[in-house]
Design an enzyme around this catalytic site. Structure first.
Site, PDB file in Angstrom:
ATOM      1  N   ARG A  31       1.317  -4.912  -5.966  1.00 42.90           N
ATOM      2  CA  ARG A  31       1.306  -6.185  -5.244  1.00 42.90           C
ATOM      3  C   ARG A  31       1.731  -7.228  -6.281  1.00 42.90           C
ATOM      4  O   ARG A  31       1.202  -7.261  -7.383  1.00 42.90           O
ATOM      5  CB  ARG A  31      -0.072  -6.471  -4.690  1.00 42.90           C
ATOM      6  CG  ARG A  31      -0.569  -5.297  -3.837  1.00 42.90           C
ATOM      7  CD  ARG A  31      -1.525  -5.670  -2.775  1.00 42.90           C
ATOM      8  NE  ARG A  31      -2.159  -4.474  -2.214  1.00 42.90           N
ATOM      9  CZ  ARG A  31      -1.862  -3.928  -1.032  1.00 42.90           C
ATOM     10  NH1 ARG A  31      -0.949  -4.463  -0.259  1.00 42.90           N
ATOM     11  NH2 ARG A  31      -2.481  -2.841  -0.612  1.00 42.90           N
ATOM     12  N   GLY A  55       0.835  -1.213   0.000  1.00 46.22           N
ATOM     13  CA  GLY A  55       0.000   0.000   0.000  1.00 46.22           C
ATOM     14  C   GLY A  55       0.860   1.249   0.000  1.00 46.22           C
ATOM     15  O   GLY A  55       1.862   1.311   0.693  1.00 46.22           O
ATOM     16  N   ASP A  75       0.872  -0.144  12.039  1.00 41.74           N
ATOM     17  CA  ASP A  75       0.700  -1.475  12.618  1.00 41.74           C
ATOM     18  C   ASP A  75       1.976  -2.308  12.582  1.00 41.74           C
ATOM     19  O   ASP A  75       1.914  -3.530  12.487  1.00 41.74           O
ATOM     20  CB  ASP A  75      -0.432  -2.219  11.881  1.00 41.74           C
ATOM     21  CG  ASP A  75      -0.122  -2.416  10.401  1.00 41.74           C
ATOM     22  OD1 ASP A  75       0.857  -1.825   9.906  1.00 41.74           O
ATOM     23  OD2 ASP A  75      -0.855  -3.160   9.739  1.00 41.74           O
TER      24      ASP A  75
HETATM   25  P1  ADP Z   1       2.215  -4.436   2.584  1.00 41.35           P
HETATM   26  O1  ADP Z   1       3.693  -4.440   2.357  1.00 41.35           O
HETATM   27  O2  ADP Z   1       1.646  -3.049   2.557  1.00 41.35           O
HETATM   28  O3  ADP Z   1       1.825  -5.254   3.805  1.00 41.35           O
HETATM   29  P2  ADP Z   1       1.348  -6.645   0.843  1.00 41.35           P
HETATM   30  O4  ADP Z   1       0.950  -7.541   1.966  1.00 41.35           O
HETATM   31  O5  ADP Z   1       0.487  -6.591  -0.357  1.00 41.35           O
HETATM   32  O6  ADP Z   1       1.520  -5.123   1.304  1.00 41.35           O
HETATM   33  O7  ADP Z   1       2.816  -7.088   0.395  1.00 41.35           O
HETATM   34  C1  ADP Z   1       3.487  -6.401  -0.636  1.00 41.35           C
HETATM   35  C2  ADP Z   1       4.238  -7.367  -1.510  1.00 41.35           C
HETATM   36  O8  ADP Z   1       5.218  -8.077  -0.736  1.00 41.35           O
HETATM   37  C3  ADP Z   1       3.392  -8.484  -2.104  1.00 41.35           C
HETATM   38  O9  ADP Z   1       2.674  -8.081  -3.242  1.00 41.35           O
HETATM   39  C4  ADP Z   1       4.473  -9.506  -2.478  1.00 41.35           C
HETATM   40  O10 ADP Z   1       5.107  -9.161  -3.674  1.00 41.35           O
HETATM   41  C5  ADP Z   1       5.457  -9.353  -1.318  1.00 41.35           C
HETATM   42  N1  ADP Z   1       5.223 -10.408  -0.323  1.00 41.35           N
HETATM   43  C6  ADP Z   1       4.253 -10.490   0.596  1.00 41.35           C
HETATM   44  N2  ADP Z   1       4.323 -11.653   1.292  1.00 41.35           N
HETATM   45  C7  ADP Z   1       5.358 -12.339   0.771  1.00 41.35           C
HETATM   46  C8  ADP Z   1       5.951 -13.623   1.009  1.00 41.35           C
HETATM   47  N3  ADP Z   1       5.483 -14.454   1.940  1.00 41.35           N
HETATM   48  N4  ADP Z   1       7.021 -13.970   0.268  1.00 41.35           N
HETATM   49  C9  ADP Z   1       7.511 -13.158  -0.683  1.00 41.35           C
HETATM   50  N5  ADP Z   1       6.998 -11.967  -0.971  1.00 41.35           N
HETATM   51  C10 ADP Z   1       5.942 -11.544  -0.267  1.00 41.35           C
END
Ligand code: ADP
Length: 328
Positions: free
Chosen positions: A76, A15, A134
């Site tokens: 994402r 985000g 958070d």
């Molecule tokens: P935020 O960083 O705001 O929490 P997201 O949860 O969408 O947002 O995570 C952002 C990006 O991080 C994801 O689109 C993905 O590319 C990467 N990501 C998230 N979880 C994993 C994971 N378990 N392993 C590898 N990359 C991840």
């Protein structure tokens, strides 16, 4: 031992949050000041996979400190969650001889950064960038201050119209599993009640609170509903309340994505600058798999392991109690 770092890349992921541009500017300029070649990765981890990586100089981050969003774009990226995606990302980093990475984002971004650093032994520093506030290890995340100020400005306007018509408004705010924006905006706007993801509030309890207000001649009431509330969103809650409590005309406002945008506050510009500056200095000292965060008025390191396992936002029960007292 100090690593021999010559090339550093920065990306924003997940985000977007106001203050990310101030942070990118600080990362790029701190690197250049220290004689490092700096690169920007466009669209977060997606840009690593598609080789959307560009060189950045001091002028490429001119006049962005005041802008909301992120000039590097964000995305994402599901492919980065696979081993093949990570290997392709690493190949592209090697193509540019990039030795270290600064990632700005939330816990998903941090999870990806930790896996990537462990799989490919690349040095990574993470910066907490999310309006949700958070993340464990930083009292405030980048973007939260601007977002809550946006929320407050909007709710003040809602109060004007609510008061003119004797209305009850349910206002839904962002925060995912964190009620930080909801609770603190409730205090700042003098809301009559607030529903948080961290605490189950019975609707009967809420109605009782509203009835006391109506009996003491409140001309309007505002209930702030955090998007992660277990009993549903603002529309669901409003519908249930209306069935039993019909003293006011009832309206619902979902603030939505306007909470993400806007020119960053002074707090977020300064926080973004401090975190970006610290991230590069830490990489040059040899730190890796760490988050730089604000604790008190100091920038401190927290390991990604700790940042990702400790619980982030704990319900501030004292503030919730105070909100009740001050809204009588
Ligand atoms: P935020 O960083 O705001 O929490 P997201 O949860 O969408 O947002 O995570 C952002 C990006 O991080 C994801 O689109 C993905 O590319 C990467 N990501 C998230 N979880 C994993 C994971 N378990 N392993 C590898 N990359 C991840």
């Amino acid at each position: 031992m100090k690593p021999n770092i010559k090339n550093i890349a920065v990306l924003t992921s997940g985000g977007d949050a106001p203050g990310m541009n101030a942070c990118i500017r600080a990362v790029v300029r701190t690197g250049i000041y220290n004689g490092i070649n700096m690169f920007g990765v466009l669209q977060g981890y997606q840009g690593l996979i598609t080789n959307n990586i560009i060189p950045m100089d001091a002028r490429s981050v001119s006049n962005i400190i005041h802008l909301g969003g992120t000039v590097l774009k964000t995305a994402r990226c599901l492919e980065f969650k696979t081993d093949e995606g990570m290997d392709l990302a690493y190949e592209h980093l090697k193509l540019h001889q990039i030795d270290a990475l600064v990632v700005i984002g939330g816990d998903g971004t941090f999870t990806g950064a930790r896996r990537f650093a462990q799989r490919h032994h690349i040095n990574v520093i993470a910066i907490p960038g999310t309006i949700d506030n958070d993340l464990y290890g930083s009292d405030f995340t980048l973007g939260y201050d601007t977002a809550i100020n946006t929320v407050i400005e909007a709710i003040d306007k809602i109060r004007d119209t609510a008061d003119s018509h004797d209305r009850l408004f349910f206002v839904e705010v962002m925060g995912r599993d964190s009620g930080c924006i909801a609770l603190r905006s409730a205090i700042a706007c003098g809301a009559e009640a607030v529903l948080l993801p961290e605490k189950a509030t019975s609707l009967d309890e809420l109605i009782k609170q509203l009835e006391v207000g109506a009996a003491t001649k409140k001309s309007s009431s505002i209930v702030i509903v955090s998007e992660g509330h277990k009993q549903g969103g603002a529309y669901d809650i409003a519908k249930h309340v209306k069935e039993k409590f019909n003293h006011y005309d009832t309206k619902v406002t979902i603030l939505g994505h306007l909470q993400r945008g806007g020119s960053p506050s002074s707090f977020d510009r300064i926080l973004g600058s401090r975190l970006g500056y610290a991230a590069v200095n830490e990489l040059l000292k040899g730190s890796t798999q760490q988050m730089v965060g604000l604790r008190g008025n100091d920038i401190r390191l927290t390991s990604l392991d700790e940042a990702l396992t400790e619980h982030s936002f704990k319900l501030e029960s004292d503030l919730l109690e105070m909100t009740k007292v001050l809204s009588i």
